[in-house]
Write a protein that holds these residues in place. Sequence first.
Motif, short mmCIF file in Angstrom:
data_model
loop_
_atom_site.label_atom_id
_atom_site.label_comp_id
_atom_site.label_asym_id
_atom_site.label_seq_id
_atom_site.Cartn_x
_atom_site.Cartn_y
_atom_site.Cartn_z
N TYR B 312 0.86 -1.15 -0.07
CA TYR B 312 -0.07 0.03 0.08
C TYR B 312 0.80 1.26 0.05
O TYR B 312 1.99 1.24 0.55
CB TYR B 312 -0.96 -0.18 1.16
N MET B 313 0.35 2.43 -0.46
CA MET B 313 1.17 3.53 -0.72
C MET B 313 0.69 4.57 0.08
O MET B 313 0.84 5.95 -0.19
CB MET B 313 0.92 3.66 -2.10
N PRO B 315 2.30 6.25 3.65
CA PRO B 315 3.36 6.06 4.72
C PRO B 315 3.14 6.32 6.12
O PRO B 315 3.91 6.03 6.92
CB PRO B 315 4.39 7.24 4.04
N VAL B 316 1.91 6.59 6.19
CA VAL B 316 1.28 7.06 7.70
C VAL B 316 1.76 5.87 8.51
O VAL B 316 1.61 4.70 8.10
CB VAL B 316 0.17 7.79 7.54
N HIS B 444 -15.59 15.07 1.17
CA HIS B 444 -15.50 15.64 -0.26
C HIS B 444 -14.26 15.80 -0.53
O HIS B 444 -13.33 16.46 0.18
CB HIS B 444 -16.32 16.92 -0.39
N THR B 445 -13.76 15.65 -1.75
CA THR B 445 -12.43 15.86 -2.24
C THR B 445 -12.08 17.21 -2.26
O THR B 445 -10.72 17.41 -1.99
CB THR B 445 -12.16 15.56 -3.76
N ASP B 446 -12.86 18.24 -2.18
CA ASP B 446 -12.26 19.41 -2.00
C ASP B 446 -11.65 20.01 -0.56
O ASP B 446 -11.03 20.98 -0.36
CB ASP B 446 -13.53 20.64 -2.17
N ASP B 451 -1.53 15.29 -0.48
CA ASP B 451 -1.85 13.81 -1.16
C ASP B 451 -2.67 13.24 -0.31
O ASP B 451 -2.25 12.88 0.87
CB ASP B 451 -0.44 13.46 -1.24
N HIS B 453 -3.18 9.97 -0.54
CA HIS B 453 -2.78 8.61 -0.70
C HIS B 453 -3.87 7.70 -1.09
O HIS B 453 -3.52 6.28 -1.09
CB HIS B 453 -2.07 8.11 0.45
N LEU B 456 -11.08 9.05 -2.31
CA LEU B 456 -12.42 9.22 -1.49
C LEU B 456 -13.59 8.29 -2.30
O LEU B 456 -14.15 8.92 -3.56
CB LEU B 456 -12.59 10.64 -1.34
N TYR B 465 -3.94 3.88 -2.55
CA TYR B 465 -3.39 3.23 -3.54
C TYR B 465 -2.60 2.09 -3.17
O TYR B 465 -2.23 1.83 -2.13
CB TYR B 465 -2.39 4.32 -4.00
N HIS B 466 -2.58 1.14 -4.06
CA HIS B 466 -1.74 -0.06 -3.87
C HIS B 466 -1.51 -0.77 -5.16
O HIS B 466 -1.96 -0.68 -5.96
CB HIS B 466 -2.52 -0.87 -2.74
N VAL B 634 -5.50 2.10 -8.71
CA VAL B 634 -5.98 3.54 -8.48
C VAL B 634 -7.49 3.40 -8.41
O VAL B 634 -8.19 3.18 -9.17
CB VAL B 634 -5.43 4.69 -9.54
N PRO B 635 -7.92 3.34 -6.72
CA PRO B 635 -9.36 2.86 -6.80
C PRO B 635 -10.30 3.95 -7.32
O PRO B 635 -9.87 5.22 -7.36
CB PRO B 635 -9.50 2.63 -5.22
#
Lengths: 684, 684
Positions: B312-313, B315-316, B444-446, B451, B453, B456, B465-466, B634-635
Motif C-alpha cells: 500500500y502507498m 506512509p502514515v 468531499h475531495t475539495d 496527497d 494517498h 475518496l 493506492y496499492h 488506483v481505486p
Amino acid sequence: MPLRAMLLLPLLLTALAVAAAHPLDPLSAAELAAVRAAVLASPLIPSRPLTFYYVGLDEPEKPDVLSYAYASGGAAAALPRRAFVIARAGGESHELRVDVTASANATVISHAVHTGAGFPTLTLEEQFAAVALPPSHAAFVESVRRRGVDMDDVLCAVFPVGWFGDGDGEPRRRRVAKVLCFVASETANFYARPIEGVTMVVDLDAMAIVGYRDRVTYPVPKAEGTDYRAGEVGPPYDGPTPAPGVVVQPEGRGFHVDGHVVRWANWEFHVGFDMRAGTVISLASLHDAGGAPRRRRQVLYRGFVSEIFVPYMDPVEEWYYRTFLDAGEYGLGLWAFPLIPGADCPSNAAYIDGHYSAQDGNPVDARNMICVFERYSGDVAWRHTEAGFPSQLVRPDASLVVRMVVSAGNYDYILDWEFKMSGSIKLVVSLTGLLEVKETAYSHTDQFDGDAHGKLVSENTIAVYHDHYVTYHLDLDVDGTNNSFVKNTITTITGDTGTNTPRRSYWTVKREVAEREADGQVDLTASESPSELAFVNTAKKTKMGNEIGYRIVPSGVATARSVLADDDFPQRRAAYCKRQVWVTPYAKAERWASGLYADQSNGGDDGLAAWSRRNRGIRGEDIVLWYTVGIHHVPCQEDFPVMPTISGGVELRPVNFFERNPLLRMKPPAPRQEQILVNGSCAR
Amino acid sequence: MPLRAMLLLPLLLTALAVAAAHPLDPLSAAELAAVRAAVLASPLIPSRPLTFYYVGLDEPEKPDVLSYAYASGGAAAALPRRAFVIARAGGESHELRVDVTASANATVISHAVHTGAGFPTLTLEEQFAAVALPPSHAAFVESVRRRGVDMDDVLCAVFPVGWFGDGDGEPRRRRVAKVLCFVASETANFYARPIEGVTMVVDLDAMAIVGYRDRVTYPVPKAEGTDYRAGEVGPPYDGPTPAPGVVVQPEGRGFHVDGHVVRWANWEFHVGFDMRAGTVISLASLHDAGGAPRRRRQVLYRGFVSEIFVPYMDPVEEWYYRTFLDAGEYGLGLWAFPLIPGADCPSNAAYIDGHYSAQDGNPVDARNMICVFERYSGDVAWRHTEAGFPSQLVRPDASLVVRMVVSAGNYDYILDWEFKMSGSIKLVVSLTGLLEVKETAYSHTDQFDGDAHGKLVSENTIAVYHDHYVTYHLDLDVDGTNNSFVKNTITTITGDTGTNTPRRSYWTVKREVAEREADGQVDLTASESPSELAFVNTAKKTKMGNEIGYRIVPSGVATARSVLADDDFPQRRAAYCKRQVWVTPYAKAERWASGLYADQSNGGDDGLAAWSRRNRGIRGEDIVLWYTVGIHHVPCQEDFPVMPTISGGVELRPVNFFERNPLLRMKPPAPRQEQILVNGSCAR
C-alpha cells in the motif's frame, strides 16, 4: 475472390410501410432504391455510365440527434433522412447528398466533384470484372503455361496499389489496382499457392490490363497440407474429444431489439451498418439505478472501426506495395459475411441484417451481418467470501456481445463490442483466417542467407511479417457532450515521507489534462507513457467530488504502433498509426482516419494526422477518442494453413461514473438450474 | 477473520486402501496424519508445545518424476513419498523431512533449525487466538468506549508487520503481528468501518498484546452504503434483467479426472494442492496428432503462484507496513475457500478437494478447493470465409479451466489456468472483493489539502493506492527439459532496401538468446523491451528448421512492475517485483520468490532476487520462468463497497511447437443442437 450472392429485394416499396426510422438507422432497401433513382435522374451528373461507390446515411447534426434521443417529455420530432453518395462518372468522383425523407420524392440537394488525391472504395463488381481479365491475357497465358499450371485452376484477386510518390501533384491519376493469381486446385486455400513473380496492373475505369510483369519463377507450393476443410486435413486426432456444450436460456433471451435499438440490462444503444465501417454503435447509454427517478446517462455517441491498416514487411517488387487500408480500399461492411448460427455466434444469438448499394445503385440485402448474444463465460462479476454469510456473495457474470465478421480476402476479423453490467464496453478484435504467403525456392530455414522477411511456415512458403492496426473512432460523451482527456502518471515519491515512519518510498498519481490535440497523442509503448488514460466530464462530479469519467484500458497484447519510417509512403498514408491514442474535437466530417478517399491516398490534407495538425483545443470540448489496436505479426507454423484466433482490444471502463458499484443493484442472472438440468443435461 | 469449519477425518486409516499415489499427488489425509505422528514421536525436537506451520509434499527428484511420467513401455516404478514440514517449538523454526512411503511406518529422515531471518506462514489458529485478545485489553476497551462503539460489534484481523530494518543482524527477532479492528455491526463489510488510529502488536509465540497505540481518532464511517448483500443494497434496478443462462452438455463432460490427473482433448496434466501455493499444475503435456504414433510432448513441468506482493502507498503510521506477501505470510491454500457450484464455477464443473495440516498437525479436509470446467465462451477457435464452401469453416472455441479462489482477508483472487486445444495455456488473475480503506475526517475531495494517498470512495472513506504483484513459478520444459530464453526485438530497417522498389522502410526481427540470469530479467514496461519473449528447445527443430518454442504473451492490462525505491524495506523483501520476467536455472529448492520464510523476511539470502545474483548460465539448461502479473490499483467509486472483477494475466502460446495448426485435426465440439434445443430452451 469470393462470390457473394446478391439478392435484390423483390418488393422494395413494401419496406416503406414500416414505422418511422430512428434518425441513425442505416438507409433501408427502399431508401437506397430512392437514392439511386434520384441520382440517376439528377441533371448534375450527365455522364454515363454512372457507378455507385458508396451510399450511406448522412446523419443529422449531432445536437438534433441528441435532442431526439434524450429529449425528456413528449415525442421526439422525426429528423430528415439524407444519404451521402460517392459515384463515379466521366472519370471523376462525385459527392452527392440526397434527401430521402420522403422516399417517393427523393432529391439531390448537393453535388461536388472530388479534386484531391485518392479514390473511393473499390466495388465488388469491378473486382469481379478485374479478376476475369487475366485468363485471356496472352502474356499471362504464357506465364501460366510455363509454370505447368492449368488455367482452369487459376484464381485471381485484386490488390490496391497503394501510393509511392508517383503522380504527386497530379490528383487525376489513373485508378488502377494490381491483380495477382493463385492455383486453386486440390485445396480450398489458394492463398497458399501463389503464382509468385507475376504482377498485373488493371485500369479499373477502363477495365483493361495496362501492366504486366513476370519477374521470377518459383515452384508453386504443393497443395498437400494447405487445406483446412474437415476431411482434407489428415486423420482426426484419436484422443479424447471436448464435449459439446451449448448455452440454454430457460426464460429466453434477456435483450430486446427494437428496430436497430438494443436494450439489455442497464444498457441501451443503436446498432447501425455501413458499407465501409460495418457495425456502427451509437447513443450507448446507461440507466443508472443510483438515483430516483432512474436516469439514462450518455456514454458513447458513436463508435466504429474507422480503418484497418495492414502493411507487409517485404520490400521486394511483388510485396512492397502490400500496405492495405481494409476499410477504405475494400470496405468492412462490403466484406462482412453472413454469420453462421451456432458457429460464428452461439445458438442463443439474434441477428441483424444489413443493406448496401451495389455498383449499379440497387440495394443489396445482406442477411445476418451482425449478431447479438448474451455471453455466459463462467467468469465472476464480483464476489467476496467472509465468515457467516457465504451463500450470497458470488455473482456470475453475463455480458452482451455485438459481433460482425469481416473476411477481407485472406484474413478474417471478428469484431466484437461487449457490453458489461459494470458499465464497461470492451472492444475486441480477433484475428484468424489465412496468412498471406510468398513463394520461396527453399524448404528449410538453413537454406536462407539473409533476411527472409518472414517465417518459413511450410515447404516453399514464407509467411511475411506484417502488422494489423485496427483504428476505432470513439466519440465518447461521458455523462454529457463536453469532456476532457486526462493522463495520469504513477510517480514515485522517495526520501523523508514526513510521517515519522521507516517507509522510504511510495507512489502517487500525477494528473495532466490535455489542452490541445498535440497533448492528446499518446504512444502506449513509450516508457514514459501515462499509466492511466481517461475521458472525464469536468463539469460534473460525484457526491464525493470525484470527476465523472471513463478509463481507457488497453489490452496489452495489442498495443503495437507503426515502426515504419515517417517518410515512407505507406506511413505517410497511415501517419496516425505512429500513436495508438489521438484525441480530436468532434467534427461531423472527420470519420475516416485514412481520409475519405483512401485508395491511392497520399496522406495529404484528409485523415486523422492531417486534421490534428491544426492542434485544436480539446479541453472541456466535445472530443473524440481514436484508439488503434495494433499487432506486429511474426507468423509461426501454427498459423498455417489457418490461424488459431488471437485477440486484442481495449476496454472503456467507468471510473467514478457511478457513485457505487452498479452491479450491486442488478438482479443476479442465476439460472433455476435445478429445474432444467440433471448433471448438465436437459432434465426429462 | 473468517471462521472455517475444520473437519477432522474420522477414519484416517481407511484412506490408505486407495491405489498408489502419483508421485506428485498432494499428501493425503492419512499421510498428513502419519507425518504428524512421526514428528511428534521423533526425539529430534523435544520441546513442547510443537506447532505445525507447513506440511507439504517433498516431491521426488525431477528426473525420477519425468521417468515416472514419460517412461515408455512398462509400468513406472512407484517413487518414495516424503513430506516437508516446518514446525515451531522452543521459539525456533524446525525443518523436517518425513518419509511416509509406508504410512504405518513414517519416519523423520532429516531435521534442521532455521537460523536465518523470517518466520513461516501464520497458522489460522494463531490468528483466531490473536484476534480474541483485544476485547479484554484495558486500553483497547477505553479506545472503543471513547469512540462510542459497542465492543460486541468489534471484529479484529491480523496484519503482518513486514520488516523495516529493525533487528537486522538479529535473526531471532520476536514473532509479532499487528492486530487492527473494525466495526462489524449493520454491515457485512466490516473492512469499510475501520477503527482507524488504533494499532496493537501481538507476540504470536507468547500470544499476548505487547504493543498498543491509539494515535488519532476519526469518525467511523457509517454502515449505510457499505453492505454488498442482496437486500442490503437498496432497491434493485427496475430495468430489464439479463436472462439466466446455463451451459448444457448433452453428452456429459468431455474431461476425465483420474485421481489428480486431468485429461481433456490433447492435454494431460496433474493438479495438486498446497497450503502455501494453492493450485499446483504439473506435467502438463500435449498429445500431438501430427505424427504417428501419437506423441505426448512436454510443455510445463510445474506451475504455481509463488507469491502475491501487495504494497500500500500510504506512509502514515497505521499504513506504512501494509506490504503483504499473501502466499508467504497467509498461505493461498489456507485462505482458499470452498467454491460455490453454479456461482464460482458454472454448473458443468467438477471439483477437487484439498487437504492441509492444522496447527496441531491433524489433517483438515478442505472440500471443493479447485474446480475444473469446460468453457464455451461463444468465441471462435478459427474460421475463414471463402467462396463455395462456407459451411465447414468456423470452429467454435472450447477450453478447459482450472480455478481456485483465494480470499486473503478483504481481497478475493480468482486464479484460473485455461488450457486451449491450440496448445495455449492462459493464466488469469481476476481481482474482486473488498478494498482496504482508511478513515478520514473528510467527505468531499475539495476538503483535501495535499496527497490523500488514495481516492475518496465514500464519505470518510479513502481507498488507499496499492499494487498487486502475482508471481508465477513456471518451469516450462518445451518439448524437453533443456530450453533457452529468446528475446526478439522488432527492428526498423530504413534507407535503400536493395530491391529497386520505392519502399523506404520495413521491420525485421532481431533475436537474442539469454546467456546468463542477468540477461533473463525483463522490464516489460521499458520502451526498449523486446517485443517477443519465448522459451525454445534449441536441441529440436521443426521439419522446416524453426526452433520449437512457447511464446510468453503478457496481457497488457497487468504488466505493472514495482516502482518503490530499491532501498525501501518492502522493496528489498520483494526485490524481484522490479522486473516482470526472470529466468533461472531449475533448482528444486527455489520455489518461493520471497523466500521460504516470508513473514518478517529481510530480503537477505533467500528468494528469487538473491538466487539470481549468482548470475548462473541459462542457455540450453533446464530453466524456469518467473512471471509477475502486476496491477497498480488506483481505486474509484465503482470499486466500493465491493469491486467489479478486473483481470490480467499471461498466455503461454506455442510457437513452431507444432508443424501445423493443431486445431485442424481436433474434432469440432459442435453440439447436436437440433436435438436438445428449441429456441434456446430444453426441448420437450
